[in-house]
Design a protein around this motif. Structure first.
Motif, PDB file in Angstrom:
ATOM      1  N   MET A 171      -2.595  18.578  -4.995  1.00 55.80           N
ATOM      2  CA  MET A 171      -1.420  19.148  -4.335  1.00 55.80           C
ATOM      3  C   MET A 171      -0.139  18.824  -5.089  1.00 55.80           C
ATOM      4  N   LEU A 206      -0.686  31.301  -2.959  1.00 59.02           N
ATOM      5  CA  LEU A 206      -1.224  30.476  -4.048  1.00 59.02           C
ATOM      6  C   LEU A 206      -2.268  31.195  -4.885  1.00 59.02           C
ATOM      7  N   ARG A 213      -4.729  28.085  -9.895  1.00 58.87           N
ATOM      8  CA  ARG A 213      -5.086  27.174  -8.811  1.00 58.87           C
ATOM      9  C   ARG A 213      -5.333  25.776  -9.353  1.00 58.87           C
ATOM     10  N   ILE A 266      -5.478  25.905   0.881  1.00 58.65           N
ATOM     11  CA  ILE A 266      -4.179  26.455   1.267  1.00 58.65           C
ATOM     12  C   ILE A 266      -4.046  27.883   0.746  1.00 58.65           C
ATOM     13  N   THR A 310      -3.513  27.296   5.873  1.00 58.12           N
ATOM     14  CA  THR A 310      -4.872  27.468   5.367  1.00 58.12           C
ATOM     15  C   THR A 310      -5.318  28.908   5.593  1.00 58.12           C
ATOM     16  N   PHE A 368       2.664  24.711   5.283  1.00 52.33           N
ATOM     17  CA  PHE A 368       1.418  25.009   4.581  1.00 52.33           C
ATOM     18  C   PHE A 368       0.471  25.753   5.523  1.00 52.33           C
ATOM     19  N   PRO A 379      -5.676  21.462  -2.115  1.00 54.70           N
ATOM     20  CA  PRO A 379      -4.839  22.661  -2.191  1.00 54.70           C
ATOM     21  C   PRO A 379      -5.639  23.949  -2.263  1.00 54.70           C
ATOM     22  N   VAL A 384       0.441  21.381  -7.719  1.00 56.55           N
ATOM     23  CA  VAL A 384       0.860  22.676  -7.153  1.00 56.55           C
ATOM     24  C   VAL A 384       2.365  22.679  -6.926  1.00 56.55           C
TER      25      VAL A 384
END
Length: 573
Positions: free
Chosen positions: A388, A379, A384, A448, A473, A471, A445, A391
């Protein structure tokens, strides 16, 4: 068909299981004070052939008190490409007494504790009144099969295997080196057996080595132990190339076992480790996991999203026989020896604690359980967004976002057929299944780092997923995410990391003149002595500041099951 290292086909596997399994453990010495480290090497072999054999992937080791309470325990990874060794730190509060060091595998548990390796060790706590220490049993019959010599050289022969050890000096000063030459031969040909070595001080507290691999196996054969394992036990639990974690699921209201339920077990982290199990008549699901080391946090839930009480079952044996009372050992007349040993141990912990807590980290396969993702989005390579939904809608082409009212649903593109699946995919966050898409859609997000996508139907045990959206992190620890009520987190200690044995360097005059005390009474521990193609190796042994008489103990076995051991001595003046 299950395939194990060294057994490439089903017939060979059956022969291995029919041979049975047994362990011998080379423990560095037999006397300890709190603050010391117990070092050990596990030799796995066939119970009848006595040839090296790695049927089981895990050895369980415990130190048992007289009431069978397990005061120390660890899981040790076994295998031809594993260290097969470990260590146990003797904690400060451990009381004086003679304990039992035991080792076994899951397969051996089916045959009972009579097949376990067992060895007595003595612990003396100097902060308790010093007097008689009661010994407990049972312990294996100790046969001193070792041979050695006061002259600084020794040789011992097994069945067709000979091990020679020669020291270049009989006496050295503090922080000096003595050089050991080892040579192994089978007849007139060089041999390369699997060897382990301990070098330690012997005195009124720590006596001469009294057992070895050859004597132990001879005692087992004399006792007729082989006959007990000349068959495959019914219901044998064998941990082949993986470790088995057992979890019981029961109904929250009735406390009855939940039978026939599919369960997930995941290990949160930077790559996806998700396992599937099915509960038996006792509500127990068993998961075959790998690459679990040290303290880990596990997450588990039923795939049907039912609430359940969850109990993590211990893999350690719980029905050890009652210990018998043996002879007592009197330390009352050894006040000076006890005080000196205690001061040395305290000094070693005070000055070298950090370097004694260095561990080797095994290389872990970072490929997810589903293999390589069909598409990965990092990402930080994109604009950014702080929502979410934006995204996924803006640049994650393989995931469609559906919304009905306030509820979200995700659909994964079936890349092969060119349309989106009609059912929910498996959604993961740091490896943990997320059943409600609303939870992941409400997540920040900016936490992430990447999204992995599997764009096809994926079969996982009895389950089939309509694609996978995973997903991840940045730290792999689900920051600020609240798991649903169906997920339970469990703390679990996996395989033990291999501890590095610390030896200070005295290569320069400055190092030799260091005012930092060196109070080691164990000068060297090497669980895997590497011989060259000629069956030879040279080992440098560095003395500490502690004078006294030291013994070098080397033992091991070759691929044919021939055993060897020897011991040689030197003095530090």
């Amino acid at each position: 068909m299950l395939v194990t290292a060294g057994y490439p086909d089903a017939r060979a596997e059956e022969r291995a299981l029919g041979d049975g399994e047994m362990l011998y453990v080379h423990v560095d010495k037999a006397f300890y004070m709190p603050g010391e480290i117990l070092w050990f090497k596990v030799y796995a072999m066939g119970a009848q052939s006595h040839k090296p054999m790695h049927v089981s992937h895990v050895a369980y080791v415990e130190v048992l008190a007289s009431d069978n309470a397990s005061v120390l325990r660890a899981k040790i990874e076994l295998g031809p490409d594993k260290p097969n060794s470990g260590s146990l730190y003797i904690p400060p509060g451990l009381s004086s007494g003679t304990y039992r060091f035991v080792a076994y595998t899951s397969m051996m548990k089916n045959l009972g504790p009579g097949r376990f390796f067992s060895k007595p060790i003595t612990v003396l706590n100097p902060f308790e009144p010093i007097g008689h220490v009661r010994a407990v049993g049972p312990a294996r019959a100790a046969t001193d099969g070792m041979q050695g010599a006061e002259s600084g050289s020794g040789a011992a022969a097994g069945e067709g295997l000979r091990l020679e050890a020669v020291l270049d000096k009989r006496q050295i000063g503090p922080r000096d080196q003595v050089n050991l030459s080892l040579r192994a031969a089978a007849g007139s040909e060089p041999a390369v057996p699997d060897l382990s070595m301990a070098v330690y001080r012997i005195d009124a507290l720590q006596g001469e080595p009294s057992d070895d691999i050859a004597g132990y196996l001879a005692a087992q054969t004399t006792a007729g132990g082989d006959a007990q394992v000349a068959r495959r036990p019914s219901g044998a639990l064998v941990e082949y190339k993986t470790h088995r974690i057992a979890i019981r699921y029961t109904d929250k209201r009735s406390d009855r076992p939940l039978v026939g339920k599919t369960a997930w077990l995941s290990i949160p982290g930077k790559y996806d480790r998700l396992y599937v199990g099915r509960t038996d008549d006792d509500g127990v699901a068993r998961f075959h996991v790998s690459n679990v080391y040290g303290m880990e946090q596990l997450a588990t839930k039923l795939a049907t999203n039912e609430e359940a009480d969850v109990t993590l079952l211990s893999p350690f044996y719980t029905e050890h026989p009652e210990a018998t009372i043996g002879e007592t050992r009197n330390f009352a007349g050894l006040d000076n020896e006890v005080l000196t040993h205690s001061i040395n141990v305290q000094a070693e912990n005070a000055y070298t604690r950090q370097v004694r807590e260095q561990f080797f980290r095994p290389r872990i396969d970072s490929v997810a359980f589903f293999g390589v993702a069909d598409r990965t989005y990092w990402l930080d390579d994109y604009t950014r967004f702080v929502i979410m939904e934006e995204v996924l809608r803006e640049y994650v082409l393989e995931v469609g976002v559906r919304k009905r009212g306030t509820d979200f649903a995700l659909r994964v593109l079936d890349q092969a057929n060119g349309y989106f699946f009609s059912a929910d995919p498996l959604i993961l966050l740091d490896g943990i299944p997320i059943s409600d898409a609303n939870g992941i859609m409400a997540y920040d997000p900016l936490k992430i780092q990447r999204i992995d996508i599997v764009t096809g139907r994926y079969f996982h045990g009895p389950l089939a997923y309509e694609g996978i959206v995973s997903f991840h992190t940045y730290d792999g620890l689900l920051p600020d995410f609240t798991l649903d009520a169906f997920t339970t987190l469990l703390d679990y200690e996996g395989m033990q990391y291999e501890r590095e044995f610390y030896v200070p360097a005295y290569d320069t005059p400055e190092q030799r003149g260091s005012r930092l005390p060196d109070m080691r009474n164990v000068l060297l521990w090497d669980p895997n002595v590497r011989l060259d193609g000629n069956g030879e190796v040279a080992v440098a042994i560095t003395a500490s500041d502690v004078p006294g008489r030291y013994v070098v103990v080397v033992q091991g076995m070759d691929l044919e099951g021939n055993r060897c051991s020897t011991k040689v001595y030197f003095e530090v003046l």
